[in-house]
Scaffold this active site. Sequence first.
Site, PDB file in Angstrom:
ATOM      1  N   GLY A 152      11.925   8.800  46.822  1.00 48.11           N
ATOM      2  CA  GLY A 152      10.993   7.962  47.575  1.00 48.11           C
ATOM      3  C   GLY A 152      10.566   6.734  46.808  1.00 48.11           C
ATOM      4  CD  GLU A 153       8.001   8.343  43.979  1.00 46.00           C
ATOM      5  OE1 GLU A 153       6.937   8.876  44.324  1.00 46.00           O
ATOM      6  OE2 GLU A 153       9.115   8.924  44.070  1.00 46.00           O
ATOM      7  CG  PHE A 154      15.945   4.532  44.382  1.00 49.72           C
ATOM      8  CD1 PHE A 154      16.399   3.565  43.485  1.00 49.72           C
ATOM      9  CD2 PHE A 154      16.643   4.717  45.568  1.00 49.72           C
ATOM     10  CE1 PHE A 154      17.522   2.808  43.769  1.00 49.72           C
ATOM     11  CE2 PHE A 154      17.773   3.965  45.854  1.00 49.72           C
ATOM     12  CZ  PHE A 154      18.216   3.009  44.950  1.00 49.72           C
ATOM     13  CD  GLN A 199       6.449   2.492  46.724  1.00 50.64           C
ATOM     14  OE1 GLN A 199       6.510   3.546  46.095  1.00 50.64           O
ATOM     15  NE2 GLN A 199       5.330   2.085  47.284  1.00 50.64           N
ATOM     16  N   GLY A 200      11.208   0.828  45.243  1.00 46.26           N
ATOM     17  CA  GLY A 200      11.574  -0.215  44.292  1.00 46.26           C
ATOM     18  C   GLY A 200      12.908  -0.877  44.561  1.00 46.26           C
TER      19      GLY A 200
END
Length: 419
Positions: free
Chosen positions: A60-62, A64-65
């Site tokens: 999920g954070e990937f 996002q980035g």
Amino acid sequence: MKFLYRIAGQLSGAAIKLASPFNRKARKMIAGRKEIWARIEQCFAGNTAPVVWIHAASLGEFEQGRPLVERIKQDFPDYKILLTFFSPSGYEVRKDYEGADCVAYMPSDTDGNARRFVRIVNPSVVLFIKYEIWPNFLMALRRQSIPVFLVSAIFSKKQLFFKPYGFWYRKLLTLFDYLFVQDEASRDLLSEYGITRVRVTGDTRFDRVLAIRNQRKRIDIIEHFVQKRSSEEVILVAGSSWPIDEEFIIPYFNSHPKQKLIIAPHEIHEAHLCAIEQALERKSIRFSQIAGLNVLEGVDCIIIDCFGLLSSIYRYADVVYIGGGFGRGIHNTAEAAVYGVPVLFGPNHKKFKEAVDLLALNAARTLKVSEDYAAVMDVFMENESLRKEMGKQASEYIENRGNSTSRIMRTLGDYLKRH
């Protein structure tokens, strides 16, 4: 406090090892971490190009980035990009990601590991996504005067940084060259504690979901399934569902013939897929088993048993249920909302700004307890105009929050140009 952090890290490592015989995720994490140093040495042996290191906790954070990764690759092609993950759920899915020159696990956060990692990689610029704040790595980067940024962060009074005993953790925030935060409330809170190297840039997650929507895949199987429904039938997409979600989603579906279901469970191992199939009383098929469109005859439910399709499948929904709200927290609501469909999720959503915002705009519904599901779904099933109005509010909300990547690059680009 630093001593307690070190002890906590050791206990966490021990817990992962103890869990590994019984937990597939823990086993993958241990196996992957054994290869860290060999992989990093191989990637950076003899490297002379400047390096951007981007770290994301999980998938999920990937996502996002990812807009920043792609923008850096486009605007600064001479940079080598290192992407690291903490969790196997990110690494296993994106270990072959073509947008990065090297993908690896991040070593555990010890002083020795941090020094060794920074020495080998020698990054020119470092980006940590959202909540990734690793004390030993931050201090190792600061000793080498390497610029480091926190991306799409969001802060609240409830966090450890702002507790009376949170001084040591709060001080870590001063080790970032800039904190790129999602909203003014985060900036104002940080300012109260003298932290002023802050930029309000929004959430890069919105740039990602807008890009996915604009580049969405046509999925012939799903399109055929949706087109065959009658005008009275409603398509529910259940995204990233957990067993606790399925305990009420599937019985409702079984007893409501006017609902068609596309279910994408968060975990797609065989035992979970079999459990879903056993609970279903209407005809279903796994996506991977669809050899031709004719096999969809009479099928009321498609089980998505592969990764990478869900963000495009949301476009075919009339209503979306986002899983995780009866566990640690909901999954990505923006991926669904961008297509102009109402979203529904469980009670554990308050840490997710977009979910709170969507509720305030009447673009989403939440359940307090699982027993609420039938009543809420009945309203969605019977009221097409409500679905459309809520969906319109949802898509407008996402549209109005794009361009976070460009705002970040106005500051970040100045640092990248120095190398």
